[in-house]
Design a protein around this motif. Sequence first.
Motif, PDB file in Angstrom:
ATOM      1  N   GLY A  26     -56.609  65.390 -83.331  1.00 18.22           N
ATOM      2  CA  GLY A  26     -55.521  65.862 -82.476  1.00 18.22           C
ATOM      3  C   GLY A  26     -54.473  66.703 -83.188  1.00 18.22           C
ATOM      4  O   GLY A  26     -53.496  67.134 -82.571  1.00 18.22           O
ATOM      5  N   LYS A  29     -56.798  71.259 -85.321  1.00 23.42           N
ATOM      6  CA  LYS A  29     -57.788  72.002 -86.126  1.00 23.42           C
ATOM      7  C   LYS A  29     -58.635  72.924 -85.251  1.00 23.42           C
ATOM      8  O   LYS A  29     -58.802  74.097 -85.549  1.00 23.42           O
ATOM      9  CB  LYS A  29     -58.738  71.035 -86.866  1.00 23.42           C
ATOM     10  N   THR A  31     -58.116  73.983 -82.160  1.00 23.33           N
ATOM     11  CA  THR A  31     -57.296  74.998 -81.481  1.00 23.33           C
ATOM     12  C   THR A  31     -57.004  76.159 -82.425  1.00 23.33           C
ATOM     13  O   THR A  31     -57.175  77.327 -82.089  1.00 23.33           O
ATOM     14  CB  THR A  31     -55.959  74.350 -81.030  1.00 23.33           C
ATOM     15  N   THR A  47     -68.163  70.675 -87.094  1.00 23.29           N
ATOM     16  CA  THR A  47     -69.263  69.715 -87.030  1.00 23.29           C
ATOM     17  C   THR A  47     -69.137  68.862 -85.761  1.00 23.29           C
ATOM     18  O   THR A  47     -70.156  68.499 -85.164  1.00 23.29           O
ATOM     19  CB  THR A  47     -69.304  68.825 -88.295  1.00 23.29           C
ATOM     20  N   ARG A  52     -71.429  67.347 -80.653  1.00 19.70           N
ATOM     21  CA  ARG A  52     -71.284  67.154 -79.193  1.00 19.70           C
ATOM     22  C   ARG A  52     -72.344  67.960 -78.446  1.00 19.70           C
ATOM     23  O   ARG A  52     -72.885  67.499 -77.443  1.00 19.70           O
ATOM     24  CB  ARG A  52     -69.869  67.538 -78.718  1.00 19.70           C
ATOM     25  N   GLU A  73     -66.676  56.438 -85.299  1.00 24.40           N
ATOM     26  CA  GLU A  73     -67.053  56.295 -86.720  1.00 24.40           C
ATOM     27  C   GLU A  73     -67.592  57.625 -87.217  1.00 24.40           C
ATOM     28  O   GLU A  73     -68.077  58.447 -86.425  1.00 24.40           O
ATOM     29  CB  GLU A  73     -68.168  55.240 -86.870  1.00 24.40           C
ATOM     30  N   GLY A 101     -63.159  69.966 -89.294  1.00 25.79           N
ATOM     31  CA  GLY A 101     -63.787  68.637 -89.167  1.00 25.79           C
ATOM     32  C   GLY A 101     -64.815  68.360 -90.250  1.00 25.79           C
ATOM     33  O   GLY A 101     -65.536  67.364 -90.175  1.00 25.79           O
ATOM     34  N   ARG A 104     -65.105  65.383 -94.415  1.00 27.36           N
ATOM     35  CA  ARG A 104     -64.384  64.234 -93.883  1.00 27.36           C
ATOM     36  C   ARG A 104     -64.380  63.049 -94.838  1.00 27.36           C
ATOM     37  O   ARG A 104     -63.848  61.992 -94.504  1.00 27.36           O
ATOM     38  CB  ARG A 104     -65.037  63.801 -92.580  1.00 27.36           C
ATOM     39  N   ARG A 143     -55.287  65.286 -73.308  1.00 30.31           N
ATOM     40  CA  ARG A 143     -56.617  65.892 -73.214  1.00 30.31           C
ATOM     41  C   ARG A 143     -57.594  64.949 -72.502  1.00 30.31           C
ATOM     42  O   ARG A 143     -58.448  65.395 -71.731  1.00 30.31           O
ATOM     43  CB  ARG A 143     -57.136  66.240 -74.620  1.00 30.31           C
ATOM     44  N   ARG A 160     -60.616  56.323 -84.579  1.00 33.71           N
ATOM     45  CA  ARG A 160     -60.706  57.635 -85.250  1.00 33.71           C
ATOM     46  C   ARG A 160     -59.534  57.823 -86.201  1.00 33.71           C
ATOM     47  O   ARG A 160     -59.684  58.358 -87.302  1.00 33.71           O
ATOM     48  CB  ARG A 160     -60.735  58.754 -84.202  1.00 33.71           C
TER      49      ARG A 160
HETATM   50  P1  AP5 Z   1     -57.379  70.006 -81.134  1.00 36.01           P
HETATM   51  O1  AP5 Z   1     -57.220  71.410 -81.564  1.00 36.01           O
HETATM   52  O2  AP5 Z   1     -58.579  69.640 -80.338  1.00 36.01           O
HETATM   53  O3  AP5 Z   1     -57.259  69.046 -82.396  1.00 36.01           O
HETATM   54  P2  AP5 Z   1     -58.344  68.643 -83.473  1.00 36.01           P
HETATM   55  O4  AP5 Z   1     -57.615  68.507 -84.760  1.00 36.01           O
HETATM   56  O5  AP5 Z   1     -59.514  69.575 -83.411  1.00 36.01           O
HETATM   57  O6  AP5 Z   1     -58.702  67.219 -82.929  1.00 36.01           O
HETATM   58  P3  AP5 Z   1     -60.065  66.504 -82.488  1.00 36.01           P
HETATM   59  O7  AP5 Z   1     -59.684  65.508 -81.447  1.00 36.01           O
HETATM   60  O8  AP5 Z   1     -61.133  67.484 -82.197  1.00 36.01           O
HETATM   61  O9  AP5 Z   1     -60.327  65.729 -83.801  1.00 36.01           O
HETATM   62  P4  AP5 Z   1     -61.453  65.040 -84.505  1.00 36.01           P
HETATM   63  O10 AP5 Z   1     -61.295  65.540 -85.875  1.00 36.01           O
HETATM   64  O11 AP5 Z   1     -61.350  63.576 -84.334  1.00 36.01           O
HETATM   65  O12 AP5 Z   1     -62.814  65.479 -83.719  1.00 36.01           O
HETATM   66  P5  AP5 Z   1     -64.154  66.145 -84.172  1.00 36.01           P
HETATM   67  O13 AP5 Z   1     -64.678  66.866 -83.015  1.00 36.01           O
HETATM   68  O14 AP5 Z   1     -64.002  66.861 -85.455  1.00 36.01           O
HETATM   69  O15 AP5 Z   1     -56.056  69.590 -80.352  1.00 36.01           O
HETATM   70  C1  AP5 Z   1     -55.969  68.360 -79.683  1.00 36.01           C
HETATM   71  C2  AP5 Z   1     -55.229  68.560 -78.341  1.00 36.01           C
HETATM   72  O16 AP5 Z   1     -53.901  68.977 -78.615  1.00 36.01           O
HETATM   73  C3  AP5 Z   1     -55.843  69.665 -77.466  1.00 36.01           C
HETATM   74  O17 AP5 Z   1     -55.765  69.279 -76.128  1.00 36.01           O
HETATM   75  C4  AP5 Z   1     -54.962  70.895 -77.749  1.00 36.01           C
HETATM   76  O18 AP5 Z   1     -54.896  71.771 -76.648  1.00 36.01           O
HETATM   77  C5  AP5 Z   1     -53.604  70.244 -78.045  1.00 36.01           C
HETATM   78  N1  AP5 Z   1     -52.830  71.001 -79.044  1.00 36.01           N
HETATM   79  C6  AP5 Z   1     -53.285  71.604 -80.180  1.00 36.01           C
HETATM   80  N2  AP5 Z   1     -52.291  72.177 -80.857  1.00 36.01           N
HETATM   81  C7  AP5 Z   1     -51.144  71.935 -80.144  1.00 36.01           C
HETATM   82  C8  AP5 Z   1     -49.789  72.278 -80.352  1.00 36.01           C
HETATM   83  N3  AP5 Z   1     -49.371  72.980 -81.412  1.00 36.01           N
HETATM   84  N4  AP5 Z   1     -48.887  71.852 -79.425  1.00 36.01           N
HETATM   85  C9  AP5 Z   1     -49.290  71.123 -78.336  1.00 36.01           C
HETATM   86  N5  AP5 Z   1     -50.587  70.780 -78.081  1.00 36.01           N
HETATM   87  C10 AP5 Z   1     -51.494  71.179 -78.986  1.00 36.01           C
HETATM   88  O19 AP5 Z   1     -65.095  64.880 -84.448  1.00 36.01           O
HETATM   89  C11 AP5 Z   1     -65.534  64.042 -83.411  1.00 36.01           C
HETATM   90  C12 AP5 Z   1     -66.530  63.019 -83.967  1.00 36.01           C
HETATM   91  O20 AP5 Z   1     -67.695  63.695 -84.472  1.00 36.01           O
HETATM   92  C13 AP5 Z   1     -66.042  62.160 -85.133  1.00 36.01           C
HETATM   93  O21 AP5 Z   1     -65.325  61.036 -84.709  1.00 36.01           O
HETATM   94  C14 AP5 Z   1     -67.371  61.791 -85.811  1.00 36.01           C
HETATM   95  O22 AP5 Z   1     -68.024  60.769 -85.113  1.00 36.01           O
HETATM   96  C15 AP5 Z   1     -68.194  63.063 -85.655  1.00 36.01           C
HETATM   97  N6  AP5 Z   1     -68.009  63.991 -86.781  1.00 36.01           N
HETATM   98  C16 AP5 Z   1     -67.532  65.267 -86.710  1.00 36.01           C
HETATM   99  N7  AP5 Z   1     -67.533  65.845 -87.925  1.00 36.01           N
HETATM  100  C17 AP5 Z   1     -68.015  64.910 -88.789  1.00 36.01           C
HETATM  101  C18 AP5 Z   1     -68.233  64.895 -90.189  1.00 36.01           C
HETATM  102  N8  AP5 Z   1     -67.921  65.959 -90.960  1.00 36.01           N
HETATM  103  N9  AP5 Z   1     -68.737  63.769 -90.743  1.00 36.01           N
HETATM  104  C19 AP5 Z   1     -69.051  62.702 -89.992  1.00 36.01           C
HETATM  105  N10 AP5 Z   1     -68.853  62.634 -88.651  1.00 36.01           N
HETATM  106  C20 AP5 Z   1     -68.341  63.738 -88.053  1.00 36.01           C
END
Ligand code: AP5
Length: 210
Positions: A26, A29, A31, A47, A52, A73, A101, A104, A143, A160
Amino acid sequence: MVQYAGLPILEDGKRLMRIVLLGAPGSGKGTQAALLEKKLGVPHISTGVLFRTAVSQKTPLGRKVKSFMDRGELVPDDLTLGLLEERMMQADAECGFILDGYPRNLAQAEALDSLLERLGRPVEEAIQIDVDPEQVVARIAKRAAEEGRSDDSEEVVRNRMRVYQEQTAPVADYYVEKGLLTRVLGTGAIDEVTQLILGVLEQGAAERSA
Ligand code: AP5
Ligand code: MG
Protein backbone atom coordinates in the motif's frame (compact mmCIF):
# COMPACT_ATOMS: atom_id res chain seq x y z
CA MET A 1 23.99 8.24 -25.86
CA VAL A 2 22.76 11.77 -25.07
CA GLN A 3 21.44 13.15 -21.80
CA TYR A 4 17.93 14.46 -21.22
CA ALA A 5 16.86 15.96 -17.89
CA GLY A 6 19.91 14.32 -16.35
CA LEU A 7 18.92 10.81 -17.46
CA PRO A 8 20.76 8.88 -20.17
CA ILE A 9 18.56 8.51 -23.23
CA LEU A 10 18.89 5.80 -25.84
CA GLU A 11 18.63 6.34 -29.58
CA ASP A 12 15.05 5.07 -29.66
CA GLY A 13 14.02 7.66 -27.07
CA LYS A 14 13.97 5.29 -24.10
CA ARG A 15 15.77 6.27 -20.93
CA LEU A 16 18.11 3.64 -19.60
CA MET A 17 17.21 3.04 -15.94
CA ARG A 18 17.38 0.00 -13.72
CA ILE A 19 15.33 0.76 -10.65
CA VAL A 20 14.11 -1.21 -7.64
CA LEU A 21 11.11 0.23 -5.76
CA LEU A 22 10.78 -0.84 -2.14
CA GLY A 23 8.03 -0.14 0.38
CA ALA A 24 5.29 -1.66 2.52
CA PRO A 25 2.06 -3.03 1.04
CA GLY A 26 0.00 0.00 0.00
CA SER A 27 2.98 2.38 -0.02
CA GLY A 28 2.39 3.17 -3.71
CA LYS A 29 4.99 1.01 -5.50
CA GLY A 30 2.60 -0.15 -8.22
CA THR A 31 1.07 3.31 -8.69
CA GLN A 32 4.45 4.99 -9.04
CA ALA A 33 5.98 2.24 -11.19
CA ALA A 34 3.12 2.55 -13.70
CA LEU A 35 3.67 6.32 -13.94
CA LEU A 36 7.44 5.95 -14.22
CA GLU A 37 7.01 3.36 -16.97
CA LYS A 38 5.19 6.02 -19.03
CA LYS A 39 7.70 8.75 -18.24
CA LEU A 40 10.88 6.71 -18.70
CA GLY A 41 9.76 4.18 -21.32
CA VAL A 42 11.17 1.20 -19.39
CA PRO A 43 8.90 -1.67 -18.33
CA HIS A 44 7.19 -1.88 -14.96
CA ILE A 45 7.81 -5.40 -13.69
CA SER A 46 5.68 -6.46 -10.72
CA THR A 47 5.96 -10.01 -9.42
CA GLY A 48 2.60 -9.48 -7.66
CA VAL A 49 0.91 -8.64 -10.98
CA LEU A 50 2.61 -11.59 -12.73
CA PHE A 51 1.44 -13.93 -9.96
CA ARG A 52 -2.13 -12.52 -9.99
CA THR A 53 -2.27 -13.05 -13.77
CA ALA A 54 -1.08 -16.65 -13.37
CA VAL A 55 -3.74 -17.24 -10.68
CA SER A 56 -6.54 -15.74 -12.76
CA GLN A 57 -5.48 -17.80 -15.80
CA LYS A 58 -5.26 -20.93 -13.59
CA THR A 59 -1.82 -21.83 -14.99
CA PRO A 60 0.24 -24.51 -13.19
CA LEU A 61 2.25 -21.70 -11.53
CA GLY A 62 -0.98 -19.92 -10.57
CA ARG A 63 -2.28 -23.06 -8.88
CA LYS A 64 0.94 -23.40 -6.86
CA VAL A 65 1.08 -19.78 -5.64
CA LYS A 66 -2.59 -19.07 -4.90
CA SER A 67 -2.65 -20.35 -1.32
CA PHE A 68 0.45 -18.32 -0.36
CA MET A 69 -1.04 -15.14 -1.81
CA ASP A 70 -4.43 -15.74 -0.20
CA ARG A 71 -2.70 -15.92 3.20
CA GLY A 72 -0.43 -12.92 2.55
CA GLU A 73 2.69 -15.09 2.77
CA LEU A 74 5.63 -14.83 0.40
CA VAL A 75 5.58 -17.24 -2.51
CA PRO A 76 8.59 -19.62 -2.14
CA ASP A 77 11.80 -18.24 -3.64
CA ASP A 78 12.29 -20.99 -6.24
CA LEU A 79 8.94 -20.15 -7.88
CA THR A 80 9.54 -16.40 -7.62
CA LEU A 81 13.07 -16.48 -9.03
CA GLY A 82 12.03 -18.55 -12.03
CA LEU A 83 9.24 -16.09 -12.82
CA LEU A 84 11.49 -13.06 -12.42
CA GLU A 85 14.28 -14.52 -14.53
CA GLU A 86 11.86 -15.38 -17.34
CA ARG A 87 10.49 -11.81 -17.32
CA MET A 88 13.92 -10.18 -17.15
CA MET A 89 15.08 -12.13 -20.20
CA GLN A 90 12.36 -10.59 -22.37
CA ALA A 91 13.64 -8.06 -24.90
CA ASP A 92 11.95 -4.98 -23.42
CA ALA A 93 13.89 -5.35 -20.14
CA GLU A 94 17.18 -4.90 -21.96
CA CYS A 95 16.72 -1.13 -21.87
CA GLY A 96 15.96 -1.16 -18.14
CA PHE A 97 13.19 -1.93 -15.68
CA ILE A 98 11.25 -0.65 -12.71
CA LEU A 99 10.95 -3.55 -10.29
CA ASP A 100 7.94 -3.43 -7.95
CA GLY A 101 7.54 -6.06 -5.22
CA TYR A 102 10.86 -7.76 -5.87
CA PRO A 103 13.20 -8.35 -4.03
CA ARG A 104 11.23 -9.18 -0.91
CA ASN A 105 13.92 -10.90 1.17
CA LEU A 106 17.70 -11.01 1.23
CA ALA A 107 17.92 -14.23 -0.78
CA GLN A 108 15.90 -12.58 -3.57
CA ALA A 109 18.12 -9.48 -3.46
CA GLU A 110 21.24 -11.63 -3.83
CA ALA A 111 19.67 -13.71 -6.61
CA LEU A 112 18.73 -10.52 -8.48
CA ASP A 113 22.28 -9.23 -8.23
CA SER A 114 23.76 -12.45 -9.54
CA LEU A 115 21.27 -12.53 -12.45
CA LEU A 116 22.01 -8.92 -13.35
CA GLU A 117 25.74 -9.45 -12.98
CA ARG A 118 25.50 -12.30 -15.51
CA LEU A 119 23.58 -9.98 -17.83
CA GLY A 120 26.00 -7.07 -17.20
CA ARG A 121 23.14 -4.78 -16.14
CA PRO A 122 23.35 -3.95 -12.42
CA VAL A 123 20.69 -2.12 -10.38
CA GLU A 124 21.33 1.64 -10.50
CA GLU A 125 18.83 2.97 -7.95
CA ALA A 126 16.85 1.49 -5.07
CA ILE A 127 14.07 3.78 -3.86
CA GLN A 128 12.15 3.11 -0.68
CA ILE A 129 8.71 4.74 -0.48
CA ASP A 130 7.96 5.52 3.18
CA VAL A 131 4.34 5.78 4.36
CA ASP A 132 2.96 5.45 7.92
CA PRO A 133 1.29 2.09 8.67
CA GLU A 134 -2.08 3.75 9.47
CA GLN A 135 -2.07 5.46 6.08
CA VAL A 136 -1.31 2.26 4.14
CA VAL A 137 -4.04 0.39 6.02
CA ALA A 138 -6.50 3.16 5.08
CA ARG A 139 -5.42 3.09 1.42
CA ILE A 140 -5.77 -0.67 1.20
CA ALA A 141 -9.18 -0.60 2.92
CA LYS A 142 -10.32 1.91 0.29
CA ARG A 143 -8.97 -0.27 -2.52
CA ALA A 144 -10.64 -3.36 -0.99
CA ALA A 145 -13.99 -1.54 -1.13
CA GLU A 146 -13.40 -0.27 -4.68
CA GLU A 147 -11.63 -3.17 -6.40
CA GLY A 148 -12.01 -6.25 -4.18
CA ARG A 149 -8.43 -7.55 -4.57
CA SER A 150 -8.60 -10.93 -2.87
CA ASP A 151 -5.67 -10.37 -0.46
CA ASP A 152 -6.90 -6.95 0.69
CA SER A 153 -9.10 -8.27 3.53
CA GLU A 154 -8.25 -6.85 6.97
CA GLU A 155 -6.80 -10.13 8.27
CA VAL A 156 -4.61 -10.81 5.20
CA VAL A 157 -3.38 -7.21 5.09
CA ARG A 158 -2.29 -7.54 8.72
CA ASN A 159 -0.26 -10.60 7.76
CA ARG A 160 1.21 -8.89 4.67
CA MET A 161 2.38 -6.04 6.94
CA ARG A 162 3.94 -8.52 9.39
CA VAL A 163 5.71 -10.39 6.59
CA TYR A 164 6.94 -7.06 5.24
CA GLN A 165 8.41 -6.03 8.61
CA GLU A 166 10.07 -9.38 9.23
CA GLN A 167 11.36 -10.32 5.78
CA THR A 168 11.29 -7.35 3.41
CA ALA A 169 12.24 -4.33 5.54
CA PRO A 170 15.86 -5.68 5.94
CA VAL A 171 16.28 -5.53 2.14
CA ALA A 172 16.60 -1.72 2.45
CA ASP A 173 19.82 -2.20 4.45
CA TYR A 174 21.18 -4.44 1.70
CA TYR A 175 20.90 -1.51 -0.73
CA VAL A 176 22.18 1.00 1.86
CA GLU A 177 25.37 -1.07 2.08
CA LYS A 178 25.70 -0.93 -1.69
CA GLY A 179 25.25 2.86 -1.62
CA LEU A 180 22.15 2.62 -3.81
CA LEU A 181 19.21 3.37 -1.45
CA THR A 182 17.28 6.64 -1.28
CA ARG A 183 14.13 7.04 0.81
CA VAL A 184 11.27 9.22 -0.37
CA LEU A 185 8.23 10.28 1.61
CA GLY A 186 5.20 8.64 0.02
CA THR A 187 2.48 10.45 1.98
CA GLY A 188 1.82 13.31 -0.46
CA ALA A 189 -0.38 13.33 -3.56
CA ILE A 190 0.49 10.75 -6.23
CA ASP A 191 2.11 13.27 -8.60
CA GLU A 192 4.11 14.84 -5.78
CA VAL A 193 5.60 11.44 -4.96
CA THR A 194 6.41 10.91 -8.67
CA GLN A 195 8.26 14.23 -8.72
CA LEU A 196 10.29 13.22 -5.66
CA ILE A 197 11.27 9.95 -7.35
CA LEU A 198 12.18 11.65 -10.63
CA GLY A 199 14.37 14.06 -8.64
CA VAL A 200 16.21 11.11 -7.08
CA LEU A 201 16.69 9.47 -10.48
CA GLU A 202 18.04 12.64 -12.05
CA GLN A 203 20.43 13.26 -9.19
CA GLY A 204 21.65 9.65 -9.30
CA ALA A 205 22.16 9.81 -13.07
CA ALA A 206 24.07 13.08 -12.72
CA GLU A 207 26.32 11.55 -10.02
CA ARG A 208 27.00 8.44 -12.12
CA SER A 209 27.95 10.48 -15.17
CA ALA A 210 30.12 12.96 -13.18
P1 AP5 B 1 -0.33 0.67 -4.68
O1 AP5 B 1 0.38 1.50 -5.67
O2 AP5 B 1 -1.12 -0.49 -5.17
O3 AP5 B 1 0.69 0.18 -3.56
P2 AP5 B 1 1.71 -1.03 -3.57
O4 AP5 B 1 2.90 -0.56 -2.81
O5 AP5 B 1 1.91 -1.53 -4.96
O6 AP5 B 1 0.89 -2.03 -2.69
P3 AP5 B 1 0.38 -3.54 -2.90
O7 AP5 B 1 -0.87 -3.66 -2.10
O8 AP5 B 1 0.36 -3.91 -4.33
O9 AP5 B 1 1.51 -4.25 -2.12
P4 AP5 B 1 2.11 -5.62 -2.00
O10 AP5 B 1 3.54 -5.32 -2.04
O11 AP5 B 1 1.62 -6.28 -0.77
O12 AP5 B 1 1.50 -6.49 -3.24
P5 AP5 B 1 2.15 -7.32 -4.39
O13 AP5 B 1 1.21 -7.31 -5.50
O14 AP5 B 1 3.55 -6.91 -4.64
O15 AP5 B 1 -1.25 1.63 -3.80
C1 AP5 B 1 -2.17 1.11 -2.88
C2 AP5 B 1 -3.47 1.94 -2.94
O16 AP5 B 1 -3.18 3.27 -2.53
C3 AP5 B 1 -4.06 2.05 -4.36
O17 AP5 B 1 -5.45 2.01 -4.27
C4 AP5 B 1 -3.57 3.42 -4.85
O18 AP5 B 1 -4.46 4.01 -5.77
C5 AP5 B 1 -3.49 4.22 -3.54
N1 AP5 B 1 -2.39 5.20 -3.56
C6 AP5 B 1 -1.13 5.05 -4.06
N2 AP5 B 1 -0.40 6.15 -3.87
C7 AP5 B 1 -1.20 7.05 -3.22
C8 AP5 B 1 -1.00 8.36 -2.75
N3 AP5 B 1 0.17 9.01 -2.90
N4 AP5 B 1 -2.04 8.98 -2.12
C9 AP5 B 1 -3.23 8.33 -1.96
N5 AP5 B 1 -3.49 7.06 -2.40
C10 AP5 B 1 -2.48 6.44 -3.02
O19 AP5 B 1 2.20 -8.80 -3.78
C11 AP5 B 1 1.03 -9.53 -3.53
C12 AP5 B 1 1.41 -10.95 -3.09
O20 AP5 B 1 2.10 -11.63 -4.15
C13 AP5 B 1 2.34 -11.07 -1.88
O21 AP5 B 1 1.65 -11.01 -0.67
C14 AP5 B 1 2.99 -12.44 -2.13
O22 AP5 B 1 2.12 -13.48 -1.77
C15 AP5 B 1 3.15 -12.46 -3.64
N6 AP5 B 1 4.44 -11.90 -4.08
C16 AP5 B 1 4.61 -10.83 -4.90
N7 AP5 B 1 5.92 -10.61 -5.13
C17 AP5 B 1 6.59 -11.57 -4.43
C18 AP5 B 1 7.97 -11.86 -4.24
N8 AP5 B 1 8.93 -11.09 -4.79
N9 AP5 B 1 8.29 -12.91 -3.45
C19 AP5 B 1 7.35 -13.68 -2.89
N10 AP5 B 1 6.01 -13.46 -3.01
C20 AP5 B 1 5.64 -12.40 -3.78
MG1 MG C 1 1.40 -3.32 -5.93
